[in-house]
Motif scaffolding. Sequence first.
Motif, PDB file in Angstrom:
ATOM      1  N   GLY A  21       0.837 -14.197  19.629  1.00 47.84           N
ATOM      2  CA  GLY A  21       0.633 -12.868  19.058  1.00 47.84           C
ATOM      3  C   GLY A  21       1.863 -12.371  18.326  1.00 47.84           C
ATOM      4  O   GLY A  21       1.756 -11.742  17.257  1.00 47.84           O
ATOM      5  N   ALA A  22       3.066 -12.644  18.879  1.00 42.15           N
ATOM      6  CA  ALA A  22       4.300 -12.246  18.213  1.00 42.15           C
ATOM      7  C   ALA A  22       4.471 -12.995  16.892  1.00 42.15           C
ATOM      8  O   ALA A  22       4.912 -12.422  15.890  1.00 42.15           O
ATOM      9  CB  ALA A  22       5.490 -12.504  19.134  1.00 42.15           C
ATOM     10  N   TYR A  23       4.111 -14.289  16.901  1.00 42.70           N
ATOM     11  CA  TYR A  23       4.191 -15.079  15.660  1.00 42.70           C
ATOM     12  C   TYR A  23       3.235 -14.523  14.605  1.00 42.70           C
ATOM     13  O   TYR A  23       3.591 -14.391  13.420  1.00 42.70           O
ATOM     14  CB  TYR A  23       3.871 -16.535  15.964  1.00 42.70           C
ATOM     15  N   LEU A  24       2.024 -14.179  15.014  1.00 37.40           N
ATOM     16  CA  LEU A  24       1.055 -13.629  14.067  1.00 37.40           C
ATOM     17  C   LEU A  24       1.517 -12.281  13.523  1.00 37.40           C
ATOM     18  O   LEU A  24       1.336 -11.986  12.333  1.00 37.40           O
ATOM     19  CB  LEU A  24      -0.309 -13.494  14.737  1.00 37.40           C
ATOM     20  N   PHE A  25       2.144 -11.460  14.375  1.00 33.36           N
ATOM     21  CA  PHE A  25       2.656 -10.179  13.900  1.00 33.36           C
ATOM     22  C   PHE A  25       3.770 -10.385  12.878  1.00 33.36           C
ATOM     23  O   PHE A  25       3.839  -9.693  11.855  1.00 33.36           O
ATOM     24  CB  PHE A  25       3.167  -9.348  15.066  1.00 33.36           C
ATOM     25  N   SER A  26       4.654 -11.373  13.136  1.00 32.13           N
ATOM     26  CA  SER A  26       5.732 -11.677  12.191  1.00 32.13           C
ATOM     27  C   SER A  26       5.161 -12.151  10.859  1.00 32.13           C
ATOM     28  O   SER A  26       5.607 -11.723   9.791  1.00 32.13           O
ATOM     29  CB  SER A  26       6.654 -12.745  12.786  1.00 32.13           C
ATOM     30  N   LEU A  27       4.153 -13.021  10.915  1.00 28.93           N
ATOM     31  CA  LEU A  27       3.516 -13.523   9.697  1.00 28.93           C
ATOM     32  C   LEU A  27       2.847 -12.394   8.925  1.00 28.93           C
ATOM     33  O   LEU A  27       2.992 -12.280   7.704  1.00 28.93           O
ATOM     34  CB  LEU A  27       2.513 -14.609  10.072  1.00 28.93           C
ATOM     35  N   GLU A  28       2.100 -11.539   9.631  1.00 27.64           N
ATOM     36  CA  GLU A  28       1.380 -10.445   8.971  1.00 27.64           C
ATOM     37  C   GLU A  28       2.354  -9.450   8.334  1.00 27.64           C
ATOM     38  O   GLU A  28       2.097  -8.915   7.248  1.00 27.64           O
ATOM     39  CB  GLU A  28       0.480  -9.735   9.976  1.00 27.64           C
ATOM     40  N   SER A  29       3.474  -9.194   9.008  1.00 27.85           N
ATOM     41  CA  SER A  29       4.449  -8.246   8.476  1.00 27.85           C
ATOM     42  C   SER A  29       5.136  -8.796   7.234  1.00 27.85           C
ATOM     43  O   SER A  29       5.282  -8.103   6.225  1.00 27.85           O
ATOM     44  CB  SER A  29       5.501  -7.913   9.547  1.00 27.85           C
TER      45      SER A  29
END
Length: 338
Positions: free
Chosen positions: A95-103
């Motif tokens: 989830g943290a990786y996906l948040f970093s990617l989305e940001s």
Amino acid sequence: MNGGVQPRVVSKDGHNNIHLDNVEGMVKLYLHDIWTTVVDMKWRYKLTLFVSTFLTTWFFFGMLFYLIAMTNNDLNIEKASNHTPCVMNVATLTGAYLFSLESQTTIGYGFRHISEECPLAILTLVLQLVLTGLAEIFVTGTFLAKLARPKKRSETVKFSQLALVSKYKGQLCVMVRVANMRKSPLVQCQLSGKLLFPYVTEEGEKIQLHQEPVDFQFDSNEQCPFLVLPLIFYHVLDESSPLASLTAENLKVRNFELVVTLNATMESTASTCQSRTSYVPQEFRWGYNFKPLLFGTHGGKYITDFRYFDEIQISNDSALLPEPRNEKLLLEHEYVED
């Protein structure tokens, strides 16, 4: 000489044959000019750098957001009812990786977002957007710079495999044929040469590769033609030429390399391009001319037949032909057939 093969500074296809060895601090020198280093990278390395830049930054800042969530006790299942996570809906490393990617890619699905209760997460997000923005500008800029470089355009410039020595307008000349393999013409063409040869100064100093300029002209004048048809460039062997002492007899024993460079402007983009090749004594032919390759059609057009681009014929001036003539002709026919 190794095995009778003369070493070359420039290969026939224009590549540099000089190998740098024992250079102190080579990595440091390349890192000081990182822009040129990245632009000069081969495409496979550049694509690897491009992909790894995104994957690395996504994962690195994803790890930071995960550590922030861990520090803020966001990963604890038994959280207090009034607990506000630093990053909403981030409970795992994925989830943290996906948040970093989305940001970083500004996708912003809205499911994961930063709360205003965690200044450290806000600072990390700002840092990510600034640093990754600069990294993306750099990598993308080098991509565009490499695409815009006219290096590939120069590969569509063809040089004759042989340099010929014959008379033109009563003067003994070195001739090379140059062709543009695209329909878009090259304008402001200038062909120049450098003669590289061993040299001993008056003081006894031995120079392994002494350089002398060799000026080429088109049609024996100073005009700059546009290269839409194959052209023959001439260098007059007068008293000012570094090749003035060249004869049919000593050509076989001379040790030199003639590097020829074409500088031109692309009509479509107005950017310059450069293409080069080189000729060693074994690639000179004395007393020969290039065969014609331009033919007219009934429709009022011209056809350039590149089957004849490298083909040569004996000069009409018999005084240029060394004896025995038949032996030379036989050798030439064998070369053309090979």
